[in-house]
Design a protein around this motif. Structure first.
Motif, PDB file in Angstrom:
ATOM      1  N   PRO A   1       5.027  17.172   6.127  1.00  0.00           N
ATOM      2  CA  PRO A   1       3.598  16.818   6.191  1.00  0.00           C
ATOM      3  C   PRO A   1       3.348  15.377   6.629  1.00  0.00           C
ATOM      4  O   PRO A   1       2.305  15.099   7.224  1.00  0.00           O
ATOM      5  CB  PRO A   1       3.093  17.046   4.758  1.00  0.00           C
TER       6      PRO A   1
ATOM      7  N   CYS B   1       2.513  14.104  -3.458  1.00  0.00           N
ATOM      8  CA  CYS B   1       2.930  14.140  -2.057  1.00  0.00           C
ATOM      9  C   CYS B   1       2.050  13.226  -1.213  1.00  0.00           C
ATOM     10  O   CYS B   1       2.529  12.389  -0.460  1.00  0.00           O
ATOM     11  CB  CYS B   1       2.845  15.557  -1.506  1.00  0.00           C
TER      12      CYS B   1
ATOM     13  N   TYR C   1       2.640   9.451  -1.957  1.00  0.00           N
ATOM     14  CA  TYR C   1       3.886   8.910  -1.388  1.00  0.00           C
ATOM     15  C   TYR C   1       3.743   8.649   0.101  1.00  0.00           C
ATOM     16  O   TYR C   1       4.173   7.647   0.631  1.00  0.00           O
ATOM     17  CB  TYR C   1       5.029   9.910  -1.477  1.00  0.00           C
TER      18      TYR C   1
ATOM     19  N   GLY D   1       7.603  20.815   2.863  1.00  0.00           N
ATOM     20  CA  GLY D   1       8.544  19.706   2.916  1.00  0.00           C
ATOM     21  C   GLY D   1       9.958  20.157   3.236  1.00  0.00           C
ATOM     22  O   GLY D   1      10.736  19.429   3.845  1.00  0.00           O
TER      23      GLY D   1
ATOM     24  N   PRO E   1      13.188  19.446  -2.396  1.00  0.00           N
ATOM     25  CA  PRO E   1      13.264  19.153  -0.963  1.00  0.00           C
ATOM     26  C   PRO E   1      13.391  17.651  -0.721  1.00  0.00           C
ATOM     27  O   PRO E   1      13.143  16.857  -1.635  1.00  0.00           O
ATOM     28  CB  PRO E   1      11.948  19.691  -0.429  1.00  0.00           C
ATOM     29  N   ILE E   2      13.713  17.290   0.479  1.00  0.00           N
ATOM     30  CA  ILE E   2      14.129  15.914   0.751  1.00  0.00           C
ATOM     31  C   ILE E   2      13.025  14.874   0.576  1.00  0.00           C
ATOM     32  O   ILE E   2      13.286  13.750   0.149  1.00  0.00           O
ATOM     33  CB  ILE E   2      14.753  15.804   2.168  1.00  0.00           C
ATOM     34  N   GLY E   3      11.786  15.258   0.908  1.00  0.00           N
ATOM     35  CA  GLY E   3      10.711  14.266   0.874  1.00  0.00           C
ATOM     36  C   GLY E   3      10.623  13.511  -0.439  1.00  0.00           C
ATOM     37  O   GLY E   3      10.584  12.277  -0.476  1.00  0.00           O
ATOM     38  N   CYS E   4      10.630  14.257  -1.530  1.00  0.00           N
ATOM     39  CA  CYS E   4      10.461  13.639  -2.847  1.00  0.00           C
ATOM     40  C   CYS E   4      11.495  12.537  -3.071  1.00  0.00           C
ATOM     41  O   CYS E   4      11.184  11.477  -3.607  1.00  0.00           O
ATOM     42  CB  CYS E   4      10.583  14.690  -3.936  1.00  0.00           C
TER      43      CYS E   4
END
Ligand code: SF4
Lengths: 473, 453
Positions: free
Chosen positions: A21, A44, A47, A136, B65-68
């Motif tokens: 995203p 989300c 961040y 994600g 998932p990778i973003g976090c």
């Protein structure tokens, strides 16, 4: 000699990319009057806003449907509708992008149904709401970016009369680069539609009073008419076909497609200009259109000459370079080319993105070089722990990529030339220029100077250890 | 332009904003963010991560998932005197297939790999949004891994959607409680050292305070969680007293430790001169030792005298300026209001992401009439009140900074990756200097011009 490393792993250590995203937000920032809603939990959006803000030093307003436990169990329709309503109230957008997060995708939200029910319920017409599925776990931020550009074009482009403009579709680059591309197109006398165009929204001038929705961005009307353009110039040779807006415009509306890499380095910039010329002359006789932009203007020729002059001046220094290059695929390709042209050996080329295309394209590039005698690795879907491992025993003396690569400096003393996204530990990430002849030269100078700085910093100690101490022994 | 007109109020946010002296109702706080309002809040996982992250020799593994993991890599400027494994970002990097078929297997393999590569004494496994949805049994996987490898593997229940950042604080405290629990049947031996809770050693702040305490004769047992390690966290139950700095994140564990281990706790603050002095006094008093009290007064005397001239100088430059505050916790907001008072600055707007009712009451008592107080605010409200109240300065985190600069006003980063300490006497000077540097910068004299030369 070449080498390719496998990249399967159970655990990712120190990521080289962000999630889908985020790329979508960036793409929407390039549309005039747009606002983005992330369907998912609050974190989300926060961040991603923080990361983009840190790089561009701009306020980045992105709404979230702030899904809580209830919404997660019973569906997030009410939350998303409320989010849309509040966004309209506060920001009065001309277009809304709805991006999904992991959570919304996993609970299987039907965004299309929810948004159209919302529009119907509120009796709203003429407000496009574009949904992009961007879980994600579906890919990195660069896939999110391309997919969003693609969806925007699919949604908006409609049958129109032929016109003389050229569609220029760009990858995620700095605002300085975007501005330079606009300058070059104007210098060539080309009438264009640039998509996305976030020069002003992500690098807004200080103005008084403060603008909550900064002016700028590609106009929706222009996107609608991309279908009637003379041609599309898509700066993206690593895009998967399924995410290529240029391909869509060709298949659906017959707009001729020209794909070029980012104009970084001499060859890619030459290719950029020759393609522009080709487009200018394309079908001119048959259609009776006047050709736009024919010969290179004097100022650009001079800039090319200056780039060559600069390359010759610094070639010996560059010959000592062994580089690790990482970031978004399109940029990794561009930087690799620049290095190869200047005698810097690309030893490791890495991306966290999952597209296989970049690996193929780079491989082709090396296959063309029959006399390339240095070892190299191409790593896709990778992380910094893997990159670091690959750097061991390879005498790598320069890293080119985004800020997270500082780990290479910290752990392996490889100096980093900051480039790409995000650049968050230095100011001016948005002002880094590297496209066109002038941009390439500036970029090259930064690389050469980093090599020199490193050499001067260490050479007394190195020579002493190498010769003086060796002699007494 | 009328600021109010350009910013229509969101009906649901009405009770989260109040102006001191104008309304009597209580501020609405500790609720979910209103959808679409561009809240500045992070999520449960982030709350848990920032609390546990400073534990230096632990593997912090994000199951998701990778973003976090990507957005929270090396998120704090916590310093370490030992291991630095905490500065790495580990993630199971879940993919579509894992989401469909479950991620337990991958998590198990990830732990195996990490144990083999880094031999950590301790692993935290954080759950993220989708882990909560696909229903991986974190508890079971961690238990099995702990048995297999003979180390502690502690699950942190921090799925993003189960609440706000404060729910993440609680998840972190629960994980810490598991870590420090005393094996059944074992006697707890109380020492004479104290624990320091809610201190994360940003820019060495822990070391500064430790030094003050040492000088008056007080020993530090362990900090939660700044510069702590598996080994010294294991001694956490052996303290005589807990002092709590960041109440938002640690009050819960403090009260639990009181109940379980009979360790009393004190809320303290080392932000600003007044709070620093008062806090050292409060701690020393609990020892009921006259000699220690004397040394305390001596230290306060010496340290204050050393910095007063500088503070006075900055105060003379800053007197009468107006500040807006938007920070994570209520505790920090309270300290900041007092600290601005020390510099002669009036606070005209104050808000927090996760403040609690008592904290808002305290804030209300501290500020002057007309000050706007708000919970979980957003950029457009910030903009509106900064304009209305004509603030010269905003205090906030990274996301707020560009907003302040775009509005042409000064800004103070009070976020957790800062590179200079703001605690103790040295911190008070740093803070004053930073406020001075930003408020009195020559650049603002061009503020009225925009693009007009
Ligand atoms: S990986 Fe998924 S849950 Fe994590 S920040 Fe990205 S979209 Fe949100």
């Amino acid at each position: 000699m070449k080498k390719q490393a496998s990249n399967y792993r159970n655990v990712s250590e120190n990521p080289c990319n962000m999630c889908m995203p985020l790329g979508g937000i960036l793409a929407f920032k390039g549309i005039e009057g747009s606002m983005t809603v992330l369907h998912g939990s609050q974190g989300c959006a926060t961040y991603m806003r923080r990361t983009i803000s840190e790089h561009y030093e701009e306020p980045v307003d992105v709404a979230s449907s702030s899904l809580n436990e209830k919404g997660t169990v019973f569906g997030g329709e009410d939350n998303l509708k409320k989010a849309l309503e509040n966004v309209r109230l506060i920001y009065n957008p001309q277009i809304i992008g709805v991006l999904t997060t992991c959570l919304a995708e996993t609970i299987g939200e039907d965004i299309g149904r929810i948004t159209s029910r919302y529009l119907q319920g509120q009796e709203i017409t003429g407000l496009p709401i574009i949904n992009v599925p961007t879980p994600g776990y579906g890919g990195s931020h660069s896939e999110g970016y391309w997919l969003t550009v693609y969806r925007i074009v699919c949604f908006l482009a409609e049958k129109t009369a032929k016109h003389n403009k050229v569609n220029v579709i760009v990858p995620h680059i700095s605002t300085a680069d975007l501005r330079e591309i606009k300058r070059l197109l104007a210098a060539m006398g080309i009438d264009y539609t640039l998509l996305p165009d976030y020069t002003d929204t992500l690098d807004a001038p200080y103005s008084k009073p403060y603008q909550k929705s900064p002016a700028g961005g590609t106009k929706i009307e222009e996107i609608r008419k991309m279908s009637g353009a003379r041609a599309t110039l898509e700066m993206g040779i690593t895009i998967d076909d399924a995410q290529s807006a240029g391909k869509y415009l060709r298949d659906e509306f017959g707009v001729p497609l020209f794909r070029v890499p980012l104009p970084v380095g001499i060859e890619n910039t030459d290719l950029f200009f020759s393609t522009l010329k080709e487009i200018a002359n394309y079908g001119t006789e048959s259609a009776g259109m006047k050709s736009s932009g024919t010969d290179l203007p004097e100022e650009i020729k001079k800039a090319r000459g200056r780039l060559l002059d600069g390359m010759f001046d610094s070639h010996k220094h560059n010959f000592e370079g062994q580089a690790v290059i990482f970031g978004e695929p399109e940029q990794v390709y561009a930087v690799t080319k620049l290095c190869l042209e200047n005698g810097i050996k690309p030893a490791i080329m890495a991306t966290g993105s999952r597209t296989k295309k970049i690996e193929q394209i780079l491989q082709q590039e090396f296959d063309k070089l029959s006399d390339f005698d240095s070892e190299y690795s191409i790593l896709g879907d990778t992380d910094f722990s893997h990159i670091l491992e690959q750097c061991k025993n390879r005498k790598i003396n320069i890293a080119i990529g985004h800020s997270e690569g500082k780990i290479l400096t910290e752990r392996a003393e490889i100096p980093l030339v900051r480039f790409g996204f995000p650049v968050i530990d230095r100011v001016g990430g948005q002002r880094i220029l590297s496209v066109g002849y002038e941009g390439s030269l500036r970029f090259l100078d930064r690389i050469t100077n980093t090599l020199l700085e490193n050499k001067y910093k260490n050479y007394r100690a190195n020579m002493f250890a190498l010769f003086y101490e060796a002699k007494v022994r | 332009m009328d600021a109010r007109k350009s910013n229509p109020a969101i009906e649901e946010r009405k009770h989260s904003i109040l102006t001191k002296g104008e309304q009597n109702q209580q501020l609405k706080c500790n609720t979910d963010s209103v959808a679409g309002c561009v809240s500045q809040r992070a999520c449960v996982y982030c709350g848990a991560r920032v609390v546990l992250n400073p534990i230096t020799d632990a593997v912090h593994l994000v199951h998701g998932p990778i973003g976090c993991a990507s957005y929270t890599w090396d998120i704090r400027g916590s310093l370490t005197s030992g291991a630095d494994l905490f500065r790495f970002s580990f993630s199971t990097d879940l993919q579509e297939m894992d989401v469909i078929f479950g991620g337990e297997g991958k998590l198990t393999r990830a732990i195996d790999d990490l144990v083999e590569k880094y031999h950590p004494p301790l692993i935290f496994v954080y759950s993220t949004c989708i882990v909560g949805v696909i229903g991986d049994d974190l508890e079971a996987v961690c238990k099995a891994a702990a048995q297999k490898h003979g180390i502690e593997v502690i699950p942190v229940q921090s799925s993003g959607f189960i609440g706000s950042k404060s729910a993440g604080y609680k998840a972190a405290c629960d994980a810490l409680l598991r870590l420090i629990q005393v094996p059944q049947g074992e006697e707890i031996q109380k020492g004479n050292a104290i624990n320091y809770l809610g201190e994360f050693n940003l820019a060495g702040e822990l070391w500064i305070i430790k030094n003050y305490l040492q000088r008056v004769g007080i020993k530090l047992n362990v900090a939660l969680t700044g510069d702590s390690s598996y080994k010294n966290l294991k001694k956490a139950t052996k303290a005589y007293l807990n002092i709590v700095q960041c109440a938002g994140s640690m009050n819960y564990i403090a009260s639990q430790m009181k109940e379980l281990y009979d360790i009393p706790y004190l809320n303290i603050s080392f932000i600003g001169i007044e709070d620093t002095s008062e806090s050292i006094r409060k701690i020393a008093r609990t020892f009921q030792d006259l000699e220690m009290m004397r040394r305390t007064e001596e230290l306060i005397q010496a340290e204050t005298a050393a910095i007063l001239p500088q503070i006075a100088y900055y105060r003379s430059k800053l007197q009468g300026k107006k500040a807006a505050i938007y920070v994570g916790g209520g505790f920090k907001a309270i300290s900041l209001i007092k600290q601005f008072g020390e510099l002669g600055i009036d606070v005209v707007m104050v808000g927090t992401q996760t403040g609690r009712q008592e904290e808002y009451d305290t804030i209300n008592n501290l500020v002057s009439k007309g000050t706007v107080i708000m919970d979980d605010t957003n950029p457009s409200e910030l903009e509106r009140f900064i304009m209305e109240k004509e603030a010269d300065l905003l205090v906030g985190g990274v996301k707020e900074r560009p907003l302040a600069y775009k509005m042409g006003i000064a800004f103070i980063d009070h976020n957790h990756d800062r590179k200079h300490p703001l605690s103790g006497y040295v911190g008070a000077v740093n803070f004053a200097r930073e406020v001075y540097a930003t408020v009195c910068s020559p650049v603002w004299k061009y503020r009225e011009q925009g693009g007009e030369p």
